[in-house]
Scaffold this motif. Structure first.
Motif, PDB file in Angstrom:
ATOM      1  N   TRP A 281       0.817  -1.216   0.000  1.00 33.62           N
ATOM      2  CA  TRP A 281       0.000   0.000   0.000  1.00 33.62           C
ATOM      3  C   TRP A 281       0.851   1.268   0.000  1.00 33.62           C
ATOM      4  O   TRP A 281       0.617   2.172  -0.788  1.00 33.62           O
ATOM      5  CB  TRP A 281      -0.960  -0.007   1.183  1.00 33.62           C
ATOM      6  N   ALA A 282       1.779   1.360   0.963  1.00 32.10           N
ATOM      7  CA  ALA A 282       2.737   2.479   1.012  1.00 32.10           C
ATOM      8  C   ALA A 282       2.096   3.864   0.953  1.00 32.10           C
ATOM      9  O   ALA A 282       2.602   4.774   0.279  1.00 32.10           O
ATOM     10  CB  ALA A 282       3.787   2.320  -0.084  1.00 32.10           C
ATOM     11  N   ASN A 283       0.975   4.032   1.655  1.00 31.34           N
ATOM     12  CA  ASN A 283       0.362   5.362   1.720  1.00 31.34           C
ATOM     13  C   ASN A 283       1.134   6.232   2.713  1.00 31.34           C
ATOM     14  O   ASN A 283       1.553   5.761   3.769  1.00 31.34           O
ATOM     15  CB  ASN A 283      -1.091   5.238   2.172  1.00 31.34           C
ATOM     16  N   VAL A 284       1.292   7.501   2.378  1.00 27.59           N
ATOM     17  CA  VAL A 284       2.064   8.405   3.238  1.00 27.59           C
ATOM     18  C   VAL A 284       1.315   8.645   4.550  1.00 27.59           C
ATOM     19  O   VAL A 284       0.125   8.975   4.542  1.00 27.59           O
ATOM     20  CB  VAL A 284       2.305   9.753   2.511  1.00 27.59           C
ATOM     21  N   ASN A 285       2.012   8.437   5.649  1.00 21.62           N
ATOM     22  CA  ASN A 285       1.419   8.715   6.968  1.00 21.62           C
ATOM     23  C   ASN A 285       2.542   9.144   7.915  1.00 21.62           C
ATOM     24  O   ASN A 285       3.407   8.350   8.255  1.00 21.62           O
ATOM     25  CB  ASN A 285       0.717   7.465   7.509  1.00 21.62           C
ATOM     26  N   PRO A 286       2.498  10.433   8.350  1.00 16.98           N
ATOM     27  CA  PRO A 286       3.597  10.931   9.198  1.00 16.98           C
ATOM     28  C   PRO A 286       3.668  10.233  10.549  1.00 16.98           C
ATOM     29  O   PRO A 286       4.700  10.293  11.218  1.00 16.98           O
ATOM     30  CB  PRO A 286       3.247  12.420   9.374  1.00 16.98           C
ATOM     31  N   GLU A 287       2.587   9.575  10.940  1.00 15.01           N
ATOM     32  CA  GLU A 287       2.584   8.947  12.269  1.00 15.01           C
ATOM     33  C   GLU A 287       3.089   7.514  12.257  1.00 15.01           C
ATOM     34  O   GLU A 287       3.241   6.901  13.316  1.00 15.01           O
ATOM     35  CB  GLU A 287       1.169   8.996  12.855  1.00 15.01           C
ATOM     36  N   VAL A 288       3.281   6.966  11.093  1.00 19.83           N
ATOM     37  CA  VAL A 288       3.787   5.591  11.032  1.00 19.83           C
ATOM     38  C   VAL A 288       5.225   5.644  10.522  1.00 19.83           C
ATOM     39  O   VAL A 288       5.479   5.936   9.353  1.00 19.83           O
ATOM     40  CB  VAL A 288       2.899   4.709  10.121  1.00 19.83           C
ATOM     41  N   ALA A 289       6.142   5.380  11.443  1.00 21.01           N
ATOM     42  CA  ALA A 289       7.567   5.479  11.094  1.00 21.01           C
ATOM     43  C   ALA A 289       7.984   4.319  10.202  1.00 21.01           C
ATOM     44  O   ALA A 289       7.431   3.222  10.284  1.00 21.01           O
ATOM     45  CB  ALA A 289       8.411   5.478  12.363  1.00 21.01           C
ATOM     46  N   HIS A 290       8.937   4.604   9.327  1.00 21.50           N
ATOM     47  CA  HIS A 290       9.647   3.528   8.635  1.00 21.50           C
ATOM     48  C   HIS A 290      10.420   2.778   9.726  1.00 21.50           C
ATOM     49  O   HIS A 290      10.811   3.391  10.728  1.00 21.50           O
ATOM     50  CB  HIS A 290      10.596   4.179   7.611  1.00 21.50           C
ATOM     51  N   PRO A 291      10.666   1.473   9.584  1.00 18.37           N
ATOM     52  CA  PRO A 291      11.395   0.767  10.639  1.00 18.37           C
ATOM     53  C   PRO A 291      12.729   1.412  11.016  1.00 18.37           C
ATOM     54  O   PRO A 291      13.217   1.244  12.114  1.00 18.37           O
ATOM     55  CB  PRO A 291      11.616  -0.633  10.056  1.00 18.37           C
TER      56      PRO A 291
END
Ligand code: MTE
Length: 333
Positions: A281-291
Motif C-alpha cells: 500500500w505504502a500510503n504516506v502517513n507521518p505517524e507511522v515510522a519507517h522501521p
C-alpha cells in the motif's frame, strides 16, 4: 459555467522557503553517498544534507527530438495545484532515484542511454483482448493535461512537480479489464546491456509495482508523459511513468512497458527485496515510522527548512475512502 473550488490539498504552508529565495539558489544536489547496496532505499535526508552543492550543469541532452514534442506545453488543470513553491526544474531533473542506472541520485547522465523510441506498451492478463500499443499513438490519443503534484519519497525528501499526462482511469478504459481483475501490475523495461543497475543480480529486476484497479480509477492516479511543460526525460521515467502522489515515491514506477491486470496482489520490487520495510500500500502517513527512520517531517528539494509531512501527503479527502474496511492491512509502508 465551470466552477473551480479550491481543492483540499491546496493548503497554505507558511514554514517553507519563499519561492524567490528558493529559485535564486540555482543549486544542484550532490549525490547522496549513502551506502545502499542490498540495504534498500537510502534513508532520510538529514540537516545539511542538501547543502552539498555541485555546479550548475544541466542534464545532458542526447540530441534526439521527442516525436510528441509538438504537444507541449499542455494547459494546466487548476483543480490540481499545491500552495508550495514548485521545485526548481534542475533539481527535479538531476536528483533522481532510478536504480536501473545506479543507486545514487546522480544518474541523469547515465539514464540518457535509455532508448525511448521505438517504445511499446503491452496490456495483458485479465483483459478482453491483449494488445501492444506504440507510445506515440497512445500519447496522441489521450486527453493530456498538466497537474502540479506533491511527491514524497520514503527517504524523506520531497518535491512539487508540474507533470503532464492523463488520468490512469483512461488507460484502464483502453485496456478493458474483465470484471475479475482486481490489481494492475506495472513493469519497467529490462535492458541490462544499457542499464548497469540491472546487471546487479541481488536486485529482483525488472522493477515492478502495483495498485488495485480501484486505486487506478481514482482521479489522482496520473500517467506521466511530460514534466515542466516538456516531454519527460529519461532520468524521470520517459516515456511513460506514473504519479501516485498520496503514496511514497517508490510506488511511482518509471519507464513502464507492461500493464498486467490480475486477481493476485503484485509483489513489488522493494517488497520482494525488503518485505518488512516496503509493502503493497505504502500510503504516506507521518505517524507511522519507517522501521529505520521517522516519517513525521520532510525536506523539500532546494528548500532550507524541514516541513511536516501530511497524511496521504495532503490528499486525504480524495483517497481516504479507498482504505476503509481494510483492517489488518499494513496501509502505511
Ligand atoms: N522506477 C523505477 N523503474 N526504478 C526506480 O529506481 N525509483 C522510485 C520511483 N520509480 C524508481 C522508480 C523512487 S524510490 C522514487 S522516489 C521516484 O521514482 C523518484 O522519481 P524522480 O527521480 O523522478 O524524482
Amino acid at each position: 459555467m465551470q466552477i473551480h473550488k479550491k481543492p483540499r490539498w491546496a493548503l497554505s504552508e507558511n514554514d517553507v522557503t519563499p519561492e524567490t529565495v528558493f529559485r535564486g539558489r540555482r543549486a544542484l544536489l550532490k549525490a547522496a553517498g549513502y551506502g545502499v547496496l542490498g540495504a534498500g532505499l537510502a534513508g532520510p535526508a538529514h540537516a545539511g544534507f542538501f547543502d552539498n552543492l555541485l555546479g550548475n550543469s544541466g542534464p545532458t541532452s542526447d540530441g534526439e527530438v521527442d516525436p510528441t514534442a509538438d504537444l507541449y506545453p499542455v494547459g494546466r488543470n487548476d483543480d490540481y495545484q499545491v500552495m508550495r513553491p514548485i521545485t526548481d526544474e534542475k533539481l527535479a531533473t538531476t536528483y533522481n532515484n532510478f536504480y536501473e542506472f545506479g543507486s545514487n541520485k546522480s544518474i541523469y547522465q547515465a539514464a540518457q542511454k535509455l532508448p525511448i523510441r521505438p517504445w511499446t506498451v503491452t496490456f495483458d492478463g485479465m483483459v478482453e483482448a491483449e494488445k501492444t500499443v506504440d507510445i506515440d499513438t497512445l500519447i496522441r490519443e489521450m486527453p493530456l493535461e498538466e497537474r502540479v503534484y506533491r511527491h514524497r519519497c520514503v527517504e524523506t525528501w520531497s518535491m512539487v512537480v508540474p507533470w503532464t499526462g492523463f488520468q490512469m482511469s483512461e488507460l484502464v478504459k483502453l485496456a478493458k479489464p474483465t470484471s475479475d481483475a482486481r490489481y494492475v501490475r506495472m513493469e519497467t523495461f529490462m535492458e541490462p546491456d544499457i542499464a548497469p543497475g540491472q546487471r546487479q543480480s541481488w536486485y529482483p529486476w525488472p522493477y515492478v509495482e502495483g495498485v488495485t484497479v480501484e486505486e487506478a480509477m481514482n482521479p489522482l492516479a496520473f500517467m506521466v508523459t511530460g514534466i515542466y511543460g516538456k516531454p519527460i526525460e529519461e532520468q524521470n521515467g520517459a516515456p511513460l511513468r506514473i504519479a501516485l502522489p498520496w503514496k511514497y515515491g517508490f510506488k511511482s514506477i518509471k519507464s513502464i512497458v507492461r500493464f498486467t491486470f490480475t486477481d493476485e496482489r503484485p509483489v513489488s520490487f522493494w517488497e520482494q527485496l525488503i518485505p518488512n520495510e516496503y509493502g503493497f500500500w505504502a500510503n504516506v502517513n507521518p505517524e507511522v515510522a519507517h522501521p529505520r527512520w521517522s516519517q513525521a517531517m520532510e525536506e523539500p528539494l532546494g528548500g532550507n527548512a524541514r516541513i511536516p509531512t501530511l497524511l496521504y501527503n495532503g490528499y486525504e479527502e480524495e483517497v481516504a475512502s479507498l482504505y476503509q474496511n481494510k483492517e489488518g492491512e499494513k496501509l502505511y509502508y
